[in-house]
Design an enzyme around this catalytic site. Structure first.
Site, PDB file in Angstrom:
ATOM      1  N   GLY B  54       0.823  -1.195   0.000  1.00  0.00           N
ATOM      2  CA  GLY B  54       0.000   0.000   0.000  1.00  0.00           C
ATOM      3  C   GLY B  54       0.863   1.254   0.000  1.00  0.00           C
ATOM      4  N   GLY B  56       1.521   5.360   1.143  1.00  0.00           N
ATOM      5  CA  GLY B  56       1.414   6.013   2.443  1.00  0.00           C
ATOM      6  C   GLY B  56       2.609   5.705   3.331  1.00  0.00           C
ATOM      7  N   HIS B  57       3.531   4.873   2.828  1.00  0.00           N
ATOM      8  CA  HIS B  57       4.727   4.517   3.592  1.00  0.00           C
ATOM      9  C   HIS B  57       5.986   5.105   2.967  1.00  0.00           C
ATOM     10  CE1 HIS B  57       2.115   1.752   5.610  1.00  0.00           C
ATOM     11  NE2 HIS B  57       1.921   1.025   4.528  1.00  0.00           N
ATOM     12  N   LYS B 105       5.901  -7.763   2.303  1.00  0.00           N
ATOM     13  CA  LYS B 105       5.631  -7.543   3.725  1.00  0.00           C
ATOM     14  C   LYS B 105       4.438  -8.426   4.117  1.00  0.00           C
ATOM     15  CE  LYS B 105       5.099  -2.943   3.870  1.00  0.00           C
ATOM     16  NZ  LYS B 105       4.888  -2.765   2.407  1.00  0.00           N
ATOM     17  N   HIS B 215       0.069   0.989   9.765  1.00  0.00           N
ATOM     18  CA  HIS B 215      -1.200   1.535   9.269  1.00  0.00           C
ATOM     19  C   HIS B 215      -2.031   2.055  10.435  1.00  0.00           C
ATOM     20  CE1 HIS B 215       0.128  -1.801   6.704  1.00  0.00           C
ATOM     21  NE2 HIS B 215      -0.143  -0.968   5.727  1.00  0.00           N
TER      22      HIS B 215
END
Lengths: 329, 329
Positions: B54, B56-57, B105, B215
């Site tokens: 995802g 956002g990292h 991950k 998250h």
């Protein structure tokens, strides 16, 4: 206030110790008075470049100490000017026969203290003033503030000093870079200074501060929160008006995060700013995107544009080996 | 919610475009389906390393694409697994005769989608699972999450692939690094996912979330906000119990910021963690401090420790040229 600290009294020293441990191959930390200096001695006769200012803007300036950039940095307490004894000690530690150039962001306390340090210094020295924040018209008060453009100045002058430029040449080059550089920022939130424990300013959920300073100083105007494209157009237009890049002009475009804004958004801002100048026929030849001149945990960013000539482009590309900028080494 | 965006629908694509423009010397962006790949073709026969997850990292994983690290990254929507078609397209674009290793991950969606992509892939391939988050006991549910240790795995395996290790050797090395790595994080605030527009979780002004996921997943326990020293002792003790480094053992210590915590504080945390292990006779041989595996604008950080042998140390030091990690090139 939610921060990782043991005490606001020891925050700076503990942070500097950690920084020096993490980058022990590049820097060393001197505790009394505080400064960060290169671990490797510079070439005899090289101009020593020293910068400094209040802490809370990391990686500026300590993260820029190393080969190809600064010889030493003098960190003051958070958002507080460093003292002349720090500057003097740093200068005496790193001066190596080529004299000292102080690179000073234009804030009254910094300017005064670097001036006092210069008067106490027993070697050839000079100061270079950085004042790239075009949010404030030039004729107002103390003049324009030094903000994210400082990174560009320190990199380019650092490369010249490494290549053998003398004190006068470093200063002249620095003034050329300052003249060719303009920045402007926008804040979405305030920052919180640890010793105060509360936000520096209030801002509503639907507002943004255009032209904010890197300490949360009020800027040009407060506006309704707008889209990223509108924000970039607003900032870029003021910078563009200032520098008036010709079609075909090569530029360096720097998107600087203030600390609290994710890279996801900074990359988006970069794309929009790139588009702004590309559409005007400007050649965006080099980029820098990330948190370089921060304002603690403030959400927001600034745009910086530097008009590049061949000399500046070559010096920007020259090897650099610091904690925060590293290439070619 | 205060973010720089035009629309949550276009945020990811606009951000990736900006990223690729800012690093056009290193990466290229393919829009349909989304992936980021190296601009320079790899050496024929080199194992292609592909990661993803995802968004956002950032800078994980796109910021790790380049010489000495990943060949491609597949970014999903914010905190959402990328899809098999992204992985397949990336693999087909960068596979160069050495097969493909997916670095995954440990999240159910990521694992499943990389598995589907593998089944569709018409070349030799394998997967390496990263599960370094020791906040969760090993026997619970889906197993441990992959967090900031992923950067260490991708760097070390990336160097081995560059040096000619084959697919089986890369996987075996990766498993050795995963086995030698443990991480644990703490959050002081929540993050805000753009499409939701509100904080992922509530946390009081005097609380912190120990063992938080990247998250904003609930962690091991919620505690009263404590001093930086107490926080480091808590996190380090759990990591130390897991890895049990012997006296004289060389380690890499990584302090990873989640996005909203200033470098001033991360450096302080590094100093305390360095002290924790130094006092136990452990040799902190390498460091990495900064925002590498972020959680949007979450304030907090994680500690990661990797036990280094000579091979891993050499591969960590090997040249790397990506947007986010760069040395020796």
């Amino acid at each position: 206030m939610k921060k990782f600290l043991n005490s606001t009294d020891t925050l700076l020293e503990e942070s500097l110790r950690g920084f020096a441990l993490a980058h022990a191959d590049i820097v060393r930390y001197c505790a009394e008075p505080h400064y960060i200096a290169r671990i490797a001695p510079s070439r005899p006769g090289k101009v020593a470049l020293i910068s400094g200012g209040g802490s809370g803007h990391e990686p500026l300036h300590s993260g820029f100490v190393g080969f190809g950039m600064l010889d030493a940095a003098c960190p003051g307490q958070v958002f507080t000017s460093p003292t002349p004894d720090q500057m003097l000690a740093a200068a005496q530690a790193v001066e190596n026969g080529g004299g000292v150039l102080f690179i000073v962001k234009n804030y009254a306390g910094d300017v005064m203290n670097f001036e006092i340090a210069g008067e106490m210094l027993d070697c050839s020295h000079d100061s270079l003033l950085v004042h790239d924040d075009v949010s404030i018209p030039e004729h107002q008060g103390m003049g324009r503030r030094g903000i994210a453009g400082t990174t560009i100045v320190e990199k380019i002058v650092g490369a010249a000093a490494e290549a053998g430029a003398d004190l006068a040449a470093c200063k002249a080059l620095g003034e050329k870079v300052v003249h060719a550089t303009a920045s402007m920022g926008v804040a979405l939130t305030s920052c919180t200074v640890p010793a105060l424990g509360k936000p520096t300013f209030d801002i509503a959920d639907n507002e943004m501060e255009m032209g904010v300073g890197i300490h949360g100083e009020r800027g040009r105007e407060r506006k309704q929160l707008a889209s990223a494209s509108e924000i970039v157009d607003y900032l870029a237009a003021i910078i563009d008006e200032e520098l008036r890049p010709a079609r075909g002009q090569s530029v360096l475009l720097h998107v600087n995060g203030f600390g609290g804004t994710p890279l996801l958004e900074l990359n988006l801002i970069y794309g929009l700013a790139y588009q702004y100048w590309s559409q005007r026929g400007v050649n965006v030849a080099r980029s820098l995107v990330g948190n370089y001149t921060t304002s603690l945990d403030m959400a927001g960013c600034s745009l910086t544009l530097t008009l590049l000539d061949e000399e500046m482009l070559k010096l920007w590309d020259a090897p650099v080996h610091t904690a925060a900028l590293r290439w070619g080494c």
